[in-house]
Enzyme design. Structure first.
Site, PDB file in Angstrom:
ATOM      1  N   CYS A 184       0.925  -1.118   0.103  1.00  0.00           N
ATOM      2  CA  CYS A 184       0.385  -0.131   0.387  1.00  0.00           C
ATOM      3  C   CYS A 184       0.756   1.169  -0.169  1.00  0.00           C
ATOM      4  O   CYS A 184       1.123   1.960   1.236  1.00  0.00           O
ATOM      5  CB  CYS A 184      -0.630  -0.145   1.352  1.00  0.00           C
ATOM      6  SG  CYS A 184      -1.842   1.524   1.016  1.00  0.00           S
ATOM      7  N   CYS A 226      -0.027   3.511   2.542  1.00  0.00           N
ATOM      8  CA  CYS A 226       0.193   3.621   4.133  1.00  0.00           C
ATOM      9  C   CYS A 226       1.583   4.129   4.630  1.00  0.00           C
ATOM     10  O   CYS A 226       1.822   4.680   5.698  1.00  0.00           O
ATOM     11  CB  CYS A 226       0.468   1.945   4.033  1.00  0.00           C
ATOM     12  SG  CYS A 226      -1.340   1.250   3.827  1.00  0.00           S
TER      13      CYS A 226
END
Length: 326
Positions: free
Chosen positions: A79, A82
């Site tokens: 991700c 993230c």
């Protein structure tokens, strides 16, 4: 940038009288037990950020939430947003100096928890206060908005549940007790670099703009203006010199070809066809596997950055991507 669910509108449920009384009682019992045992002692700032799995969730999150609000960061290695949000949450947790605890949960290794929280896309941030779960926001978010949400969360914990937080050893703080915000302060002003990037874009120097934005992000990885600018400059750089007719022809003839669909999605977005770009790549995720699938997913995340995490089309596409992936 205003992230979705960046509010404490759900705290009405958390303020139930019975739950508050039980939480206060548990917290008081825990403090009394620690006192009887000579006190648990102050913890290190490093202990404010913990990795949590399904086996330890009850102990590390539910039980600890009777002492301090626990913020949960649902993340994954693949991700890209993230990688920007998680370090910011970690820094802010240390800055809040024991008023919150940060639990990091890798969704790839803990999919049951992801399902239990009803998460459809990451990054996703929740809080647990006195055993009660509260959604905070999904997607990337700016530091100011996150601070506001954490301030509200701390206030709810203190006023509704009597959660006084954790005792942090000031001698363990970097700099021997220096102000908590010092480690996260910007290295220097970025106005000149950002202005240089804009001038480069205006003059058609896409490579120069990309480098200028990267220079900012080297020192300030979560700078929202540089993040957005870099995504836009790289997109323009990718489509520069493409033959639109050929790209769209290849995409039509090869629906399962990752490279062809990625190129067409870039053109879609530059042309203002945002939903077409997102839909094309999400469909391609379902048709591909392995490295090709990952390349499509990464490009889609990059296009999310161009449009902005708070855009309703991005929010809908994140949900669709999560369904396609899981």
């Amino acid at each position: 940038m205003q992230p979705r669910n960046m509010s404490m509108s759900g705290v009405v449920d958390l303020a139930a009288v019975k739950a508050a009384q039980e939480a206060k009682a548990k917290a008081e019992q825990a403090r009394a037990e620690a006192a009887r045992q000579g006190g648990g002692g102050a913890i290190s700032p490093a202990d404010l950020v913990i990795d949590v799995d399904e086996a330890g969730f009850e102990r590390d999150v539910l039980q600890r939430s009777t002492e301090v609000p626990v913020v949960i960061d649902f993340w994954a290695e693949w991700c890209e947003p993230c990688k920007q949000l998680s370090p910011l949450l970690e820094r802010l947790t240390v800055e809040y100096n024991g008023r919150i605890l940060l639990a990091k949960i890798d969704v790839d290794a803990n999919q049951m928890l992801m399902q239990q929280f009803g998460i459809q896309g990451i990054p996703a941030v929740f809080a647990v206060v006195a055993g009660q779960a509260l959604p905070l926001f999904q997607g990337a978010a700016g530091e100011a908005q996150i601070r506001q949400t954490l301030d509200q969360l701390v206030q709810v914990g203190e006023q509704r549940f009597g959660l006084t937080g954790l005792d942090v050893d000031p001698d363990a703080v970097p700099g021997g007790g220096a102000p908590a915000e010092a480690p996260g302060e910007a290295v220097g002003p970025y106005d000149a670099l950002l202005e240089a990037a804009v001038r480069a874009l205006d003059s058609g120097d896409l490579a120069g703009a990309v480098q200028a934005y990267k220079n900012v992000l080297t020192d300030d990885p979560t700078n929202p203006e540089a993040t957005l600018g870099l995504a836009q400059a790289e997109l323009l750089q990718r489509v520069q010199g493409l033959d639109p007719a050929k790209v769209r022809g290849d995409a039509a003839e090869k629906p399962g070809d990752a490279a062809a669909q990625i190129a067409a999605a870039d053109l879609d977005l530059v042309g203002g066809h945002v939903e077409d770009a997102f839909g094309r790549l999400i469909e391609t995720v379902g048709r591909t596997a392995g490295d090709d699938r990952n390349a499509v997913r990464v490009r889609l995340l990059e296009l999310f950055e161009v449009v902005g995490a708070d855009d309703p089309r991005v929010i809908a596409a994140r949900r669709a991507l999560a369904r396609a992936l899981f």
